[in-house]
Design an enzyme around this catalytic site. Structure first.
Site, PDB file in Angstrom:
ATOM      1  N   ASP A 153      16.280  62.835 -18.835  1.00 31.37           N
ATOM      2  CA  ASP A 153      17.267  62.487 -17.805  1.00 31.37           C
ATOM      3  C   ASP A 153      16.827  63.146 -16.503  1.00 31.37           C
ATOM      4  O   ASP A 153      16.870  64.372 -16.384  1.00 31.37           O
ATOM      5  CB  ASP A 153      18.665  63.000 -18.186  1.00 31.37           C
ATOM      6  CG  ASP A 153      19.303  62.206 -19.316  1.00 31.37           C
ATOM      7  OD1 ASP A 153      18.566  61.534 -20.062  1.00 31.37           O
ATOM      8  OD2 ASP A 153      20.541  62.269 -19.463  1.00 31.37           O
TER       9      ASP A 153
ATOM     10  N   LYS B  53      22.162  56.485 -14.682  1.00 31.14           N
ATOM     11  CA  LYS B  53      23.185  57.453 -15.106  1.00 31.14           C
ATOM     12  C   LYS B  53      23.983  57.903 -13.888  1.00 31.14           C
ATOM     13  O   LYS B  53      23.416  58.142 -12.819  1.00 31.14           O
ATOM     14  CB  LYS B  53      22.498  58.638 -15.791  1.00 31.14           C
ATOM     15  CG  LYS B  53      23.411  59.788 -16.198  1.00 31.14           C
ATOM     16  CD  LYS B  53      22.593  60.870 -16.910  1.00 31.14           C
ATOM     17  CE  LYS B  53      23.394  62.158 -17.077  1.00 31.14           C
ATOM     18  NZ  LYS B  53      22.608  63.226 -17.723  1.00 31.14           N
TER      19      LYS B  53
ATOM     20  N   LYS C  88      24.624  54.951 -18.368  1.00 30.32           N
ATOM     21  CA  LYS C  88      25.154  56.181 -18.953  1.00 30.32           C
ATOM     22  C   LYS C  88      26.195  56.765 -18.013  1.00 30.32           C
ATOM     23  O   LYS C  88      25.912  57.030 -16.850  1.00 30.32           O
ATOM     24  CB  LYS C  88      24.037  57.201 -19.202  1.00 30.32           C
ATOM     25  CG  LYS C  88      24.554  58.547 -19.755  1.00 30.32           C
ATOM     26  CD  LYS C  88      23.410  59.494 -20.102  1.00 30.32           C
ATOM     27  CE  LYS C  88      23.936  60.883 -20.483  1.00 30.32           C
ATOM     28  NZ  LYS C  88      22.845  61.820 -20.859  1.00 30.32           N
TER      29      LYS C  88
END
Length: 217
Positions: free
Chosen positions: A90, A152, A181
């Site tokens: 991430d 995300k 996400k």
């Protein structure tokens, strides 16, 4: 009782003060409750991977939480995480480049990190609470073009986390093959389920497993 949301959770502990005992507990809970992954600091990736083996994917963070590291540093961090056993990455984007409209630099950086992932999943954190709607839409395009698997919402370390509006906006502007996400501030099972209904494929949170444990106690 079965809780549908838990299997979409990246069970997360990124506190600066996190100890190995706390990380180990996160890993144990993730296996027990069947989360999607554990998301932990880079310094614990090797130990967690050795501990978990193939029982649970290990996710870690790159350029976290501010995103203003150089591209070379982010690429090095990513390669190091992969060597240590990370299954998912991430990364935080350079938010200053967004404010400058330097989308080509953002595209090249995400591509560079993606290349360093060696086939692992890449989730791109755009920190929605610091961006305008136009900037969020532009980042949907950039993340799609870069070939990342996920966009995300948040680090959970800024002024606000995921919102339903942001996931809805993402769903309208990401390209084919890009998943979403929602992360940061997901405080209830009801909220988690709503994010999933809106199309999120992952949830970044530490609270969902805690809530389930409380309900079972």
């Amino acid at each position: 009782m079965e809780y549908k949301a838990v299997k979409y959770v990246d069970h997360t502990l990124l506190a600066q003060t996190a100890t190995w005992e706390e990380i180990k507990q996160i890993c144990d809970d993730a296996v027990t409750y069947g989360t999607a992954s554990v998301c932990i600091p880079p310094s614990y990736v090797k130990r967690a991977k050795d501990y978990l083996g193939d029982k649970m994917p290990v996710c870690t963070v790159i350029g976290f939480p501010n995103g203003y590291n150089t591209t070379a540093v982010k690429v090095f961090e990513t390669k190091d995480a992969v060597v240590n056993g990370a299954d998912e990455i991430d990364m935080v984007i350079n938010l200053g480049w967004v404010k400058e409209g330097n989308y080509d630099a953002l595209l090249q950086e995400i591509k560079a990190v993606k290349g360093a992932c060696g086939g692992r999943l890449l989730k791109v954190i755009i920190e929605t609470c610091l961006l305008t709607e136009e900037e969020k839409i532009a980042m949907c395009r950039v993340v799609t073009q870069a070939g990342a698997e996920f966009i995300k919402t948040s680090t959970g370390f800024s002024k606000e986390g995921a919102t339903f509006a942001d996931i809805k906006l993402f769903s309208e502007h990401i390209g084919e093959g890009v998943q979403m996400k929602a992360a940061g501030g997901i405080a209830s099972l009801e909220d988690a389920e709503q994010f999933l209904k809106l199309g999120a494929a992952r949830l970044g949170t530490s609270r969902i497993v805690k809530l389930i444990k409380e309900k079972e106690s």
